[in-house]
Design an enzyme around this catalytic site. Structure first.
Site, PDB file in Angstrom:
ATOM      1  N   THR A 113       0.837  -1.121  -0.158  1.00 55.22           N
ATOM      2  CA  THR A 113      -0.043  -0.008  -0.073  1.00 55.22           C
ATOM      3  C   THR A 113       0.792   1.229  -0.135  1.00 55.22           C
ATOM      4  OG1 THR A 113      -1.626  -1.082   1.156  1.00 55.22           O
ATOM      5  CG2 THR A 113      -1.790   1.076   1.163  1.00 55.22           C
ATOM      6  N   GLY A 152       3.179  -3.388   8.412  1.00 56.29           N
ATOM      7  CA  GLY A 152       3.495  -3.494   9.819  1.00 56.29           C
ATOM      8  C   GLY A 152       4.965  -4.000   9.933  1.00 56.29           C
ATOM      9  N   GLU A 395      -6.210  -5.906   3.884  1.00 60.28           N
ATOM     10  CA  GLU A 395      -6.116  -7.131   2.819  1.00 60.28           C
ATOM     11  C   GLU A 395      -7.384  -6.990   1.933  1.00 60.28           C
ATOM     12  OE1 GLU A 395      -3.761  -8.960   1.939  1.00 60.28           O
ATOM     13  OE2 GLU A 395      -3.297  -9.179   4.034  1.00 60.28           O
TER      14      GLU A 395
HETATM   15  C1  LIG Z   1      -1.153 -16.176  11.790  1.00 59.04           C
HETATM   16  C2  LIG Z   1      -2.559 -16.129  11.732  1.00 59.04           C
HETATM   17  C3  LIG Z   1      -2.922 -14.540  11.571  1.00 59.04           C
HETATM   18  C4  LIG Z   1      -4.369 -14.620  10.801  1.00 59.04           C
HETATM   19  C5  LIG Z   1      -4.680 -13.072  10.866  1.00 59.04           C
HETATM   20  C6  LIG Z   1      -3.829 -12.437   9.472  1.00 59.04           C
HETATM   21  C7  LIG Z   1      -3.676 -10.995   9.692  1.00 59.04           C
HETATM   22  C8  LIG Z   1      -2.674 -10.205   8.833  1.00 59.04           C
HETATM   23  C9  LIG Z   1      -2.200  -8.946   8.962  1.00 59.04           C
HETATM   24  C10 LIG Z   1      -2.363  -8.374   7.616  1.00 59.04           C
HETATM   25  C11 LIG Z   1      -2.236  -6.776   7.770  1.00 59.04           C
HETATM   26  C12 LIG Z   1      -2.552  -6.245   6.611  1.00 59.04           C
HETATM   27  C13 LIG Z   1      -1.919  -6.322   5.278  1.00 59.04           C
HETATM   28  C14 LIG Z   1      -2.322  -5.864   4.102  1.00 59.04           C
HETATM   29  O1  LIG Z   1      -3.334  -4.943   3.936  1.00 59.04           O
HETATM   30  S1  LIG Z   1      -1.412  -5.966   2.618  1.00 59.04           S
HETATM   31  C15 LIG Z   1      -2.456  -4.912   1.421  1.00 59.04           C
HETATM   32  C16 LIG Z   1      -3.695  -5.544   1.085  1.00 59.04           C
HETATM   33  N1  LIG Z   1      -4.109  -4.739  -0.182  1.00 59.04           N
HETATM   34  C17 LIG Z   1      -5.157  -5.353  -0.820  1.00 59.04           C
HETATM   35  O2  LIG Z   1      -5.861  -6.422  -0.504  1.00 59.04           O
HETATM   36  C18 LIG Z   1      -5.659  -4.414  -1.706  1.00 59.04           C
HETATM   37  C19 LIG Z   1      -7.066  -5.035  -2.484  1.00 59.04           C
HETATM   38  N2  LIG Z   1      -6.908  -4.496  -4.227  1.00 59.04           N
HETATM   39  C20 LIG Z   1      -7.028  -5.795  -4.852  1.00 59.04           C
HETATM   40  O3  LIG Z   1      -6.854  -6.953  -4.284  1.00 59.04           O
HETATM   41  C21 LIG Z   1      -7.206  -5.754  -6.172  1.00 59.04           C
HETATM   42  O4  LIG Z   1      -6.658  -4.415  -6.610  1.00 59.04           O
HETATM   43  C22 LIG Z   1      -8.239  -5.536  -6.743  1.00 59.04           C
HETATM   44  C23 LIG Z   1      -8.808  -7.414  -6.592  1.00 59.04           C
HETATM   45  C24 LIG Z   1      -9.544  -4.528  -5.953  1.00 59.04           C
HETATM   46  C25 LIG Z   1      -8.467  -5.490  -8.191  1.00 59.04           C
HETATM   47  O5  LIG Z   1      -7.117  -5.772  -9.022  1.00 59.04           O
HETATM   48  P1  LIG Z   1      -6.919  -5.179 -10.448  1.00 59.04           P
HETATM   49  O6  LIG Z   1      -7.369  -3.965 -10.417  1.00 59.04           O
HETATM   50  O7  LIG Z   1      -5.493  -5.483 -10.389  1.00 59.04           O
HETATM   51  O8  LIG Z   1      -7.558  -6.015 -11.220  1.00 59.04           O
HETATM   52  P2  LIG Z   1      -8.693  -6.076 -12.268  1.00 59.04           P
HETATM   53  O9  LIG Z   1      -9.876  -5.378 -11.458  1.00 59.04           O
HETATM   54  O10 LIG Z   1      -7.932  -5.331 -13.162  1.00 59.04           O
HETATM   55  O11 LIG Z   1      -8.946  -7.496 -12.571  1.00 59.04           O
HETATM   56  C26 LIG Z   1      -9.659  -8.247 -12.157  1.00 59.04           C
HETATM   57  C27 LIG Z   1      -9.450  -9.747 -12.533  1.00 59.04           C
HETATM   58  O12 LIG Z   1      -8.578  -9.929 -11.645  1.00 59.04           O
HETATM   59  C28 LIG Z   1      -9.202 -11.132 -10.889  1.00 59.04           C
HETATM   60  N3  LIG Z   1      -8.297 -11.049  -9.715  1.00 59.04           N
HETATM   61  C29 LIG Z   1      -8.189 -10.016  -8.806  1.00 59.04           C
HETATM   62  N4  LIG Z   1      -7.440 -10.196  -7.771  1.00 59.04           N
HETATM   63  C30 LIG Z   1      -7.274 -11.598  -7.896  1.00 59.04           C
HETATM   64  C31 LIG Z   1      -6.843 -12.678  -7.086  1.00 59.04           C
HETATM   65  N5  LIG Z   1      -6.126 -12.143  -5.806  1.00 59.04           N
HETATM   66  N6  LIG Z   1      -6.637 -13.825  -7.524  1.00 59.04           N
HETATM   67  C32 LIG Z   1      -7.177 -14.121  -8.632  1.00 59.04           C
HETATM   68  N7  LIG Z   1      -7.800 -13.247  -9.524  1.00 59.04           N
HETATM   69  C33 LIG Z   1      -7.710 -11.981  -9.164  1.00 59.04           C
HETATM   70  C34 LIG Z   1     -10.362 -10.759 -10.707  1.00 59.04           C
HETATM   71  O13 LIG Z   1     -11.228 -12.013 -10.535  1.00 59.04           O
HETATM   72  C35 LIG Z   1     -10.666 -10.262 -12.228  1.00 59.04           C
HETATM   73  O14 LIG Z   1     -10.771 -11.367 -13.076  1.00 59.04           O
HETATM   74  P3  LIG Z   1     -11.747 -11.451 -14.653  1.00 59.04           P
HETATM   75  O15 LIG Z   1     -13.016 -11.042 -14.063  1.00 59.04           O
HETATM   76  O16 LIG Z   1     -11.097 -10.446 -15.210  1.00 59.04           O
HETATM   77  O17 LIG Z   1     -11.605 -12.818 -15.081  1.00 59.04           O
HETATM   78  C1  LIG Z   2      -4.555  -1.708  10.572  1.00 62.82           C
HETATM   79  C2  LIG Z   2      -4.052  -1.990   8.948  1.00 62.82           C
HETATM   80  C3  LIG Z   2      -2.953  -2.474   8.643  1.00 62.82           C
HETATM   81  C4  LIG Z   2      -2.505  -2.709   7.472  1.00 62.82           C
HETATM   82  N1  LIG Z   2      -1.317  -3.214   7.183  1.00 62.82           N
HETATM   83  C5  LIG Z   2      -0.588  -3.196   5.550  1.00 62.82           C
HETATM   84  C6  LIG Z   2       0.533  -3.891   5.562  1.00 62.82           C
HETATM   85  O1  LIG Z   2       1.160  -4.655   6.393  1.00 62.82           O
HETATM   86  N2  LIG Z   2       0.917  -3.866   4.273  1.00 62.82           N
HETATM   87  C7  LIG Z   2       0.377  -3.199   3.322  1.00 62.82           C
HETATM   88  O2  LIG Z   2       0.759  -2.874   2.253  1.00 62.82           O
HETATM   89  N3  LIG Z   2      -0.798  -2.587   3.528  1.00 62.82           N
HETATM   90  C8  LIG Z   2      -1.315  -2.435   4.805  1.00 62.82           C
HETATM   91  N4  LIG Z   2      -2.587  -1.905   4.985  1.00 62.82           N
HETATM   92  C9  LIG Z   2      -3.231  -1.040   3.982  1.00 62.82           C
HETATM   93  C10 LIG Z   2      -4.536  -1.747   3.644  1.00 62.82           C
HETATM   94  O3  LIG Z   2      -4.295  -2.995   3.085  1.00 62.82           O
HETATM   95  C11 LIG Z   2      -5.473  -0.619   2.654  1.00 62.82           C
HETATM   96  O4  LIG Z   2      -5.567   0.311   3.385  1.00 62.82           O
HETATM   97  C12 LIG Z   2      -6.572  -1.350   2.055  1.00 62.82           C
HETATM   98  O5  LIG Z   2      -6.427  -2.292   1.120  1.00 62.82           O
HETATM   99  C13 LIG Z   2      -7.663  -0.218   1.622  1.00 62.82           C
HETATM  100  O6  LIG Z   2      -7.201   0.709   0.655  1.00 62.82           O
HETATM  101  P1  LIG Z   2      -6.988   2.103   0.805  1.00 62.82           P
HETATM  102  O7  LIG Z   2      -6.716   2.451   2.210  1.00 62.82           O
HETATM  103  O8  LIG Z   2      -6.392   2.507  -0.411  1.00 62.82           O
HETATM  104  O9  LIG Z   2      -8.804   2.498   0.904  1.00 62.82           O
HETATM  105  P2  LIG Z   2      -9.386   3.292  -0.311  1.00 62.82           P
HETATM  106  O10 LIG Z   2      -9.500   2.278  -1.459  1.00 62.82           O
HETATM  107  O11 LIG Z   2      -8.930   4.437  -0.727  1.00 62.82           O
HETATM  108  O12 LIG Z   2     -10.871   3.200   0.239  1.00 62.82           O
HETATM  109  C14 LIG Z   2     -11.556   4.246   0.616  1.00 62.82           C
HETATM  110  C15 LIG Z   2     -13.093   4.290   0.337  1.00 62.82           C
HETATM  111  O13 LIG Z   2     -13.090   3.966  -1.198  1.00 62.82           O
HETATM  112  C16 LIG Z   2     -13.949   2.962  -1.655  1.00 62.82           C
HETATM  113  N5  LIG Z   2     -13.572   2.413  -2.812  1.00 62.82           N
HETATM  114  C17 LIG Z   2     -12.181   2.468  -3.075  1.00 62.82           C
HETATM  115  N6  LIG Z   2     -12.230   1.911  -4.414  1.00 62.82           N
HETATM  116  C18 LIG Z   2     -13.406   1.589  -4.832  1.00 62.82           C
HETATM  117  C19 LIG Z   2     -14.008   0.878  -6.021  1.00 62.82           C
HETATM  118  N7  LIG Z   2     -13.444   0.547  -6.948  1.00 62.82           N
HETATM  119  N8  LIG Z   2     -15.571   0.705  -5.965  1.00 62.82           N
HETATM  120  C20 LIG Z   2     -16.065   1.318  -4.960  1.00 62.82           C
HETATM  121  N9  LIG Z   2     -15.663   1.938  -3.714  1.00 62.82           N
HETATM  122  C21 LIG Z   2     -14.402   2.046  -3.819  1.00 62.82           C
HETATM  123  C22 LIG Z   2     -13.813   1.976  -0.426  1.00 62.82           C
HETATM  124  O14 LIG Z   2     -14.906   1.082  -0.399  1.00 62.82           O
HETATM  125  C23 LIG Z   2     -13.638   2.924   0.550  1.00 62.82           C
HETATM  126  O15 LIG Z   2     -15.122   3.242   1.394  1.00 62.82           O
HETATM  127  C24 LIG Z   2      -3.047  -1.729   6.324  1.00 62.82           C
HETATM  128  C25 LIG Z   2      -4.149  -0.888   6.935  1.00 62.82           C
HETATM  129  C26 LIG Z   2      -4.566  -0.924   7.885  1.00 62.82           C
HETATM  130  C27 LIG Z   2      -5.956  -0.198   8.519  1.00 62.82           C
END
Ligand SMILES: CCCCCCCCCCCCCC(=O)SCCNC(=O)CCNC(=O)[C@H](O)C(C)(C)COP(=O)(O)OP(=O)(O)OC[C@H]1O[C@@H](n2cnc3c(N)ncnc32)[C@H](O)[C@@H]1OP(=O)(O)O
Ligand SMILES: Cc1cc2nc3c(=O)[nH]c(=O)nc-3n(C[C@H](O)[C@H](O)[C@H](O)COP(=O)(O)OP(=O)(O)OC[C@H]3O[C@@H](n4cnc5c(N)ncnc54)[C@H](O)[C@@H]3O)c2cc1C
Length: 627
Positions: A113, A152, A395
């Protein structure tokens, strides 16, 4: 594994409550404990090598929550740094980096991020430009919005991190890829030249996670630091694309799967605290000649709490089921078979949001169920809420993930209408969705939820098509319909949660004793009935429920609360949390909540002296009119 042994290690549990420490002291204390915890856990796990990965993760997760009320600065090392090396590294890279990471010779995090972009990964601005002359990548943060922000442990803990950056070769962009980057000197821990590092500041929770920022000024790393399991850059700068660019997102899918079981644990903790407290708390006198009842005997209180017990069971069953799917898809991916990745992604994009939405709301309800004392930090409900609500955002923000799931559902529906077969968890979409007489059995209600999902999906596809026919672009049509797209995903997610909970319980029912089976099935019934009543509007619209059926459902719900009441304390005791893990004045096993509240109050630094110096400095002159 020996939880008792881990928790009895001196220095792991805090004597001074963390909330009385300064921001800096909190961090320093969490580092001291992280090191001690790592050493303890390692020696304990070494004795238990036979335990499978999922049990190990669950054990770690639960014990960690006792030691770190606000999470550990090593959290990202274990949950994302190591899994990314495993999932994105070549055999050679895995061999080298895993040895160092597993032994904690290096500490890492996952830096994706940025200040300007979190959700939209393709919008990330950190650059990794390949220089074929030196066979290096040049990492650069061209603008403020490209600074990494949030990871983190990044601020002062990690000396390595995996940086997700945009790859440029000869002026051409090749998408986002993972790079292993050393950020601090291994000896002095000073940031390396060309690297700007710091902490992002105080937050609602996660205050001991050491979330940081990171910027690069033309910082060079060697070619072998790109994790090249999927895509590769050859020495001469030739780019070799992977079989699917989304494989780069693999760690996120893994963590989304883990989050569901994490929510089951957090909710189980919160409801154990609130329910035990409700059993010792007495309030009001509804019958003049009788003593004040336990607040747990108020049916409104049972309504607040019993659903949290059932939901924790539902999330746990779904999490274990999802883990198996994750595991088998991972094996398929390893052999080059990608067919089931979209379904896994869609499932994770439904269950991560629904489990975090429900857990967040129900943990807050547990806090409210404890009245004023629930507001005390020593109750440990506020911090638990802080951790759960973080997962709503991290996530993948929940709305965004539900829209991803909707993308798959719309695709599946359009394909189905064209005659393409539906598979896996979406196969039910091909079922009959015509309105039938209401069937109030558990299976009947689950079937109604499936009908609701089918109808919501088909209806939103029609809305989308109508918008497009009226001249809107697909993107504008999508945005205009997005409220109903998320509703369709929620409906699908609810149908999955309900049916998996029921079918997984059915599988286990045969090995349970009849009395235990009865109680656990009452929880399934409660869960299904609760959600039918919550979604009564949908049931009216799509499943032909009548006012008489609703009346019956309400009575059944009340009867279920009454049936569960005698076992309620037993059910939370069965979660088997030790007092040290609950870490709560209100939730301890012995029920001495008032004594504990007073003991904790005495730990407040303000209680160390009878008169605070501000009396002489401000209050006295103020009250005498001299200030
Ligand atoms: C030890 C136990 C601990 C347990 C607790 C754990 C705590 C851990 C602590 C953690 C702390 C926090 C740590 C953190 O926070 S780390 C940071 C986490 N950040 C995020 O999660 C960011 C969220 N954003 C995204 O995932 C993507 O950008 C999205 C999905 C929104 C769009 O993406 P993009 O704009 O690039 O894609 P597109 O729209 O052009 O294309 C969409 C196409 O791609 C396919 N697609 C998309 N994604 C996937 C995928 N993953 N696998 C397979 N396919 C996937 C999708 O179906 C579609 O397919 P189609 O329809 O075209 O066929
Ligand atoms: C406690 C915590 C720990 C984290 N740890 C990590 C880490 O270890 N590593 C790391 O890389 N990141 C980490 N992150 C970041 C985290 O993954 C992002 O904050 C999260 O993925 C959301 O992205 P953003 O902040 O850009 O929100 P934004 O995307 O800016 O979201 C703001 C608003 O816009 C809306 N929005 C955005 N896009 C769209 C869309 N396409 N359509 C409709 N609505 C939309 C959302 O629904 C939301 O209401 C952490 C965040 C937190 C809070």
């Amino acid at each position: 594994m020996d939880e008792q042994k881990v928790l009895s290690i001196k220095g792991l549990l805090d004597d001074t409550p963390e909330e009385y420490l300064s921001h800096k002291e909190k961090y320093e204390n969490s580092i001291r404990k992280s090191v001690l915890f790592y050493k303890t856990l390692h020696s304990t796990e070494d004795e238990n090598m036979s335990v499978d990965e999922k049990t190990k993760l669950n054990f770690r997760n639960i014990v960690t929550s006792a030691i770190f009320k606000d999470n550990s600065p090593f959290m990202l090392h274990n949950s994302m740094f190591i899994p990314t090396i495993m999932g994105q590294g070549t055999d050679e890279q895995r061999e080298y980096w895993m040895k160092r990471a597993k032994n904690m010779e290096i500490i890492g995090t996952y830096a994706q991020t940025e200040l300007g972009h979190g959700t939209f990964i393709r919008g990330l601005e950190t650059q990794a430009t390949y220089d074929p002359d030196t066979e290096e990548f040049v990492l650069h943060s061209p603008v403020l919005s490209s600074y990494k922000w949030w990871p983190g442990g990044l601020a002062h803990t990690a000396n390595y991190c995996i940086v997700m950056a945009r790859l440029y070769i000869k002026g051409k962009s090749h998408g986002i890829h993972p790079f292993m980057v050393q950020i601090r000197d291994e000896e002095t821990h000073m940031p390396l030249p060309g690297i700007k590092l710091g902490e992002i500041g105080a937050k609602l929770g996660f205050n001991t996670v050491n979330n940081g920022f990171l910027g690069f000024e033309n910082h060079r790393i060697s070619r072998d630091r790109m994790l090249m399991k999927n895509a590769q850059v050859l020495k001469d700068g030739t780019f070799v694309a992977g079989s699917n660019s989304k494989l780069t997102y693999g760690t996120m899918v893994y963590v989304r799967v883990l989050i569901v079981s994490n929510m089951a644990n957090m909710l189980a903790k919160a409801v154990t605290i609130a329910l035990r407290y409700s059993a010792i708390r007495r309030q009001s006198q509804p019958k003049p000649d009788e003593p004040e009842p336990q607040i747990l005997d108020y049916v409104t209180q049972q309504h607040k709490l019993f659903i949290a017990i059932a939901s924790s069971h539902a999330f746990y069953m779904n999490a274990m089921w999802l883990w198996e799917i994750y595991y088998s898809v991972s094996l398929q991916l390893a052999s080059g078979k990608l067919d089931n990745l979209p379904e896994l992604h869609a499932l994770a994009c439904c269950l991560k949001p629904l489990s975090t939405i429900d857990a967040t709301a129900m943990i807050e309800k547990c806090r409210l169920a404890c009245g004023g004392h629930g507001y005390m930090l020593s109750a440990n409900l506020a911090q638990t809420y802080g951790l759960a609500t973080a997962a709503y955002t991290y996530e993948g923000e929940n709305t965004v993930l539900l829209l991803q799931a909707a993308r798959s559902l719309v695709k599946a529906w359009v394909g189905h209408v064209k005659g393409r077969p539906l598979k896996g968890t979406m196969a039910y979409l091909a079922g009959d969705s015509t309105v039938k007489a209401w069937d109030g059995s558990i299976d009947g209600i689950i079937q109604s939820f499936k009908v609701v999902a089918i109808r919501k999906i088909s209806s939103v596809v029609k809305i989308l098509q109508d918008y497009e026919k009226s001249g809107l672009s697909p993107e504008d049509a999508w945005n205009k319909a997005s409220v109903f797209l998320t509703a369709a995903s929620e409906a699908h997610g609810r149908a999955v949660l309900l049916s998996v909970y029921k079918s997984e319980m059915d599988k286990r029912a045969a090995v349970l004793s009849p009395p235990l089976r009865k109680v656990l099935l009452q929880l399934v019934d409660l869960y299904v009935t609760y959600w039918a009543l919550e979604k009564v509007g949908d049931m009216l619209l799509y499943a032909s429920i009548t006012d008489k059926d609703v009346d019956e459902l309400q009575r059944r719900y009340i009867e279920l609360l009454a049936a569960i009441r005698p076992n309620a304390v037993g059910l939370v005791d069965a979660f088997d949390f030790r007092d040290e893990i609950l870490n709560s004045t209100l939730g301890a096993y012995d029920g001495r909540a008032y004594e504990r509240l007073m003991e904790e109050a005495m730990k407040s630094p303000l209680n160390a002296e009878p008169v605070n110096q501000t009396f002489h400095k401000y209050l006295k002159p103020f009250m005498r009119g001299k200030l």
